[in-house]
Design a protein around this motif. Structure first.
Motif, short mmCIF file in Angstrom:
data_model
loop_
_atom_site.label_atom_id
_atom_site.label_comp_id
_atom_site.label_asym_id
_atom_site.label_seq_id
_atom_site.Cartn_x
_atom_site.Cartn_y
_atom_site.Cartn_z
N GLN A 171 -62.53 -49.01 -26.94
CA GLN A 171 -63.44 -50.12 -26.47
C GLN A 171 -64.26 -51.06 -27.23
O GLN A 171 -64.23 -52.17 -27.23
CB GLN A 171 -63.98 -49.57 -24.93
N GLU A 194 -61.28 -37.22 -26.24
CA GLU A 194 -60.83 -38.29 -25.79
C GLU A 194 -61.53 -39.42 -25.22
O GLU A 194 -61.24 -40.54 -25.52
CB GLU A 194 -59.87 -37.99 -24.47
N THR A 195 -62.82 -39.07 -24.70
CA THR A 195 -63.75 -39.98 -24.35
C THR A 195 -64.28 -40.70 -25.58
O THR A 195 -64.48 -41.87 -25.55
CB THR A 195 -65.11 -39.40 -23.61
N ARG A 196 -64.54 -40.07 -26.69
CA ARG A 196 -64.82 -40.56 -28.01
C ARG A 196 -63.75 -41.63 -28.47
O ARG A 196 -64.14 -42.70 -28.93
CB ARG A 196 -65.15 -39.39 -28.95
N ARG A 197 -62.38 -41.23 -28.38
CA ARG A 197 -61.64 -42.23 -28.97
C ARG A 197 -61.42 -43.41 -27.89
O ARG A 197 -61.39 -44.49 -28.39
CB ARG A 197 -59.85 -41.52 -28.75
N LEU A 198 -61.76 -43.12 -26.56
CA LEU A 198 -61.57 -44.39 -25.66
C LEU A 198 -62.95 -45.23 -25.96
O LEU A 198 -62.69 -46.55 -25.90
CB LEU A 198 -61.90 -43.79 -24.16
N TRP A 199 -64.06 -44.79 -26.03
CA TRP A 199 -65.35 -45.65 -26.60
C TRP A 199 -65.09 -46.20 -27.90
O TRP A 199 -65.40 -47.53 -27.84
CB TRP A 199 -66.50 -44.63 -26.74
N GLN A 200 -64.40 -45.59 -28.80
CA GLN A 200 -64.10 -46.32 -29.95
C GLN A 200 -63.25 -47.47 -29.93
O GLN A 200 -63.24 -48.47 -30.38
CB GLN A 200 -63.70 -45.48 -31.12
N GLU A 241 -61.34 -31.23 -25.59
CA GLU A 241 -60.52 -32.24 -25.62
C GLU A 241 -60.95 -33.36 -24.81
O GLU A 241 -60.77 -34.68 -25.26
CB GLU A 241 -59.26 -31.82 -24.87
N LEU A 242 -61.58 -33.24 -23.66
CA LEU A 242 -62.09 -34.48 -22.96
C LEU A 242 -63.26 -35.29 -23.77
O LEU A 242 -63.12 -36.44 -23.68
CB LEU A 242 -62.56 -33.90 -21.50
N GLN A 243 -63.97 -34.50 -24.29
CA GLN A 243 -64.97 -35.16 -25.31
C GLN A 243 -64.13 -36.01 -26.31
O GLN A 243 -64.70 -37.00 -26.75
CB GLN A 243 -66.02 -34.17 -25.81
#
Length: 109
Positions: free
Chosen positions: A71, A63-69, A59-61
């Motif tokens: 950004q 979410e991190t991917r969504r945030l990077w995208q 889940e964290l990965q």
């Protein structure tokens, strides 16, 4: 009477020794069973915890991917806006306007 007391004591001692040996023999498999049961419980708890942690990491990965995208998409929009700002300022200046540079979208540094 002395022989009778000695005989009784001997019988009690032998019975106690036999009882101790029997208890020792019985306790080994029970101890092994307790050890196996404890190990099984520990493995089950560890497996459950590992599965839960793996789900959280997944889940964290994501979410991190969504945030990077998000950004990256924001940086693309800001970059396009900066180019547009420069073009508008240059056009206005070419037309004779006295205009300041656009304010920065990012902090200097």
């Amino acid at each position: 009477m002395n022989g009778w007391a000695l005989g009784t004591g001997l019988v009690v001692a032998v019975a106690s020794l036999i009882t101790a040996v029997v208890l020792l023999i019985k306790s080994r498999p029970e101890a092994r069973k307790l050890k196996v049961d404890g190990t099984t419980a520990l493995l089950n708890a560890t497996t459950a915890t590992s599965a839960e942690l793996a789900d959280q990491v997944t889940e964290l990965q994501a979410e991190t991917r969504r945030l990077w995208q998000a950004q990256h998409a924001q940086e693309v929009r800001v970059s396009a806006h900066l180019r547009w700002d420069r073009q508008v300022v240059e056009t206005l200046r070419d037309m004779g306007a006295d205009i300041a540079d656009p304010p920065p979208l990012y902090e200097a540094g």
